[in-house]
Design a protein around this motif. Structure first.
Motif, PDB file in Angstrom:
ATOM      1  N   GLY A 172      47.813  22.062  58.904  1.00 56.94           N
ATOM      2  CA  GLY A 172      47.040  23.278  58.702  1.00 56.94           C
ATOM      3  C   GLY A 172      47.186  24.209  59.880  1.00 56.94           C
ATOM      4  O   GLY A 172      48.040  24.002  60.758  1.00 56.94           O
ATOM      5  N   GLU A 173      46.373  25.242  59.908  1.00 59.68           N
ATOM      6  CA  GLU A 173      46.432  26.229  60.976  1.00 59.68           C
ATOM      7  C   GLU A 173      45.022  26.564  61.461  1.00 59.68           C
ATOM      8  O   GLU A 173      44.065  26.510  60.695  1.00 59.68           O
ATOM      9  CB  GLU A 173      47.108  27.524  60.498  1.00 59.68           C
ATOM     10  N   VAL A 174      44.944  26.900  62.731  1.00 60.99           N
ATOM     11  CA  VAL A 174      43.702  27.417  63.308  1.00 60.99           C
ATOM     12  C   VAL A 174      43.959  28.870  63.693  1.00 60.99           C
ATOM     13  O   VAL A 174      44.834  29.159  64.510  1.00 60.99           O
ATOM     14  CB  VAL A 174      43.267  26.611  64.539  1.00 60.99           C
ATOM     15  N   ALA A 175      43.222  29.766  63.074  1.00 57.30           N
ATOM     16  CA  ALA A 175      43.360  31.183  63.373  1.00 57.30           C
ATOM     17  C   ALA A 175      42.358  31.578  64.456  1.00 57.30           C
ATOM     18  O   ALA A 175      41.251  31.038  64.522  1.00 57.30           O
ATOM     19  CB  ALA A 175      43.112  32.004  62.108  1.00 57.30           C
ATOM     20  N   CYS A 217      38.402  30.994  64.638  1.00 57.23           N
ATOM     21  CA  CYS A 217      37.576  31.498  63.538  1.00 57.23           C
ATOM     22  C   CYS A 217      36.724  30.385  62.938  1.00 57.23           C
ATOM     23  O   CYS A 217      35.618  30.643  62.450  1.00 57.23           O
ATOM     24  CB  CYS A 217      38.458  32.133  62.467  1.00 57.23           C
ATOM     25  N   PHE A 218      37.228  29.148  62.988  1.00 57.32           N
ATOM     26  CA  PHE A 218      36.451  28.020  62.486  1.00 57.32           C
ATOM     27  C   PHE A 218      35.098  27.923  63.180  1.00 57.32           C
ATOM     28  O   PHE A 218      34.091  27.565  62.569  1.00 57.32           O
ATOM     29  CB  PHE A 218      37.199  26.702  62.706  1.00 57.32           C
ATOM     30  N   VAL A 254      47.809  32.443  65.560  1.00 57.47           N
ATOM     31  CA  VAL A 254      47.537  31.265  64.742  1.00 57.47           C
ATOM     32  C   VAL A 254      48.248  30.079  65.385  1.00 57.47           C
ATOM     33  O   VAL A 254      49.405  30.184  65.787  1.00 57.47           O
ATOM     34  CB  VAL A 254      48.048  31.470  63.297  1.00 57.47           C
ATOM     35  N   PHE A 270      42.026  21.780  54.966  1.00 55.34           N
ATOM     36  CA  PHE A 270      42.490  22.872  55.821  1.00 55.34           C
ATOM     37  C   PHE A 270      42.887  24.087  54.985  1.00 55.34           C
ATOM     38  O   PHE A 270      42.591  25.234  55.355  1.00 55.34           O
ATOM     39  CB  PHE A 270      43.675  22.418  56.677  1.00 55.34           C
ATOM     40  N   ALA A 271      43.564  23.851  53.887  1.00 53.95           N
ATOM     41  CA  ALA A 271      43.989  24.963  53.034  1.00 53.95           C
ATOM     42  C   ALA A 271      42.785  25.753  52.528  1.00 53.95           C
ATOM     43  O   ALA A 271      42.813  26.997  52.489  1.00 53.95           O
ATOM     44  CB  ALA A 271      44.813  24.436  51.861  1.00 53.95           C
ATOM     45  N   GLU A 317      41.323  27.810  55.462  1.00 58.45           N
ATOM     46  CA  GLU A 317      42.160  28.943  55.818  1.00 58.45           C
ATOM     47  C   GLU A 317      41.956  30.111  54.860  1.00 58.45           C
ATOM     48  O   GLU A 317      41.992  31.282  55.276  1.00 58.45           O
ATOM     49  CB  GLU A 317      43.627  28.511  55.843  1.00 58.45           C
ATOM     50  N   GLN A 318      41.740  29.818  53.606  1.00 62.00           N
ATOM     51  CA  GLN A 318      41.480  30.885  52.640  1.00 62.00           C
ATOM     52  C   GLN A 318      40.160  31.588  52.944  1.00 62.00           C
ATOM     53  O   GLN A 318      40.031  32.800  52.772  1.00 62.00           O
ATOM     54  CB  GLN A 318      41.468  30.320  51.223  1.00 62.00           C
ATOM     55  N   ASN A 375      40.447  33.834  56.851  1.00 59.58           N
ATOM     56  CA  ASN A 375      41.639  34.608  57.199  1.00 59.58           C
ATOM     57  C   ASN A 375      41.245  35.695  58.178  1.00 59.58           C
ATOM     58  O   ASN A 375      40.491  36.612  57.826  1.00 59.58           O
ATOM     59  CB  ASN A 375      42.227  35.231  55.930  1.00 59.58           C
TER      60      ASN A 375
END
Length: 312
Positions: A173-176, A253-254, A273, A301-302, A305-306, A309
């Protein structure tokens, strides 16, 4: 005892306890008795006692005791390669046993980092554990790089790639990140202006020992006229400083989006990101409980992320 029986008894091979040999390896790998004890989860006196007992039983000296610690003797040095091979073989057997098809039951030891483990990974693991009562999931958050080959952990969630041998990694996943400020800060200082380099604004940044980090690398360009109010080495310290209204900062952002007191500061520069990866030993790749947990975390995670954003 008849002479022939006495000679046969004397000729019997000497047996050695593998646990005692592991003490020798732990001392070699960690350098001191106290560090070896910590690695083995025991006390320094126990490690010292077991080493002394092993040397007496073998009638050899494996270490020279010096003021600075222990130093391998020539004999001890000659044994290390064989001990490492024995250890690798034992660990391979342990991994194969642990990887046996037991369905969605058994133990899973997971490691992660600081806020990522506490705030993101922990809730995901708890939800997965609630769905599968046959599992026992343990999470350890630590900056230490756990050795997955030695089964110090089954899964590791980290930023960046894994360098240990025989590991499989997957981008999970990603952390923005985005720039945040409190309502009070914005009322006092106004919105940061990129055209004047954030003149009159205050920043909280990572400590200088961390060097260049991806999620803050753009700040020297956009905010070149801002003053740094604080350098801190933990994201929770950044969050607390921003929440207090003392400064603005780049936050995951989390963490920040769920805080009603914070506002995202919109700038023209695209926010960074960072990829989150999971690592596991190749022997564990087809274990049902491991595979199911990794897939579950990827789906979680998906969804996050949605929702978060940073460009929305």
């Amino acid at each position: 005892m008849p002479v022939i029986q006495k000679r046969m008894a004397q000729a019997r091979p000497m047996t050695m306890d593998w646990d005692d040999l592991k003490v020798v390896l732990a001392i070699v790998r960690n350098g001191t008795l106290s560090a070896a004890a910590r690695a083995l989860g025991t006390t320094q006196s126990t490690v010292s006692r077991r080493l002394d007992a092993l040397e007496r039983r073998l009638s050899v000296k494996l270490f020279d005791r010096e003021a600075g610690g222990l130093r391998l003797t020539a004999l001890g040095q000659s044994l290390i390669e064989g001990l490492e091979q024995m250890d690798a073989g034992a660990l391979s057997v342990q991994r194969q046993v642990a990887a046996r098809d037991t369905g969605l039951s058994g133990e899973i030891l997971v490691t992660s980092l600081d806020w990522l483990g506490d705030e993101v990974i922990a809730p995901m693991l708890a939800r997965f554990g609630a769905m599968h009562p046959g599992l026992v999931i343990e999470l350890v958050n630590d900056t230490k790089v756990f050795n997955l080959a030695r089964r110090e952990a089954d899964l590791a969630f980290r930023f960046g790639s894994f360098t240990q041998e025989n590991l499989i990694e997957r981008r999970i996943g990603e952390v923005a990140y985005a720039l945040y400020a409190s309502e009070g800060y914005l009322e006092r200082h106004g919105q940061p202006d990129v055209t004047n380099g954030f003149c009159g604004h205050l920043l909280v940044l990572l400590d200088r020992a961390a060097g260049a980090v991806p999620h803050e690398a753009w700040l020297p360009v956009l905010a070149h006229r801002a003053r740094t109010a604080l350098h801190a080495n933990g994201l929770r310290a950044h969050l607390a400083a921003v929440r207090s209204g003392a400064a603005i900062g780049v936050l995951p952002c989390f963490l920040a989006e769920g805080d009603a007191s914070l506002r995202r500061v919109v700038v023209s520069h695209p926010m960074p990101v960072r990829a989150v990866r999971v690592g596991l030993h190749s022997d564990m790749r087809d274990t049902p409980r491991i595979r199911a947990l990794v897939d579950f975390v990827a789906r979680e995670f998906a969804q996050l992320e949605q929702q978060l954003n940073p460009q929305s």
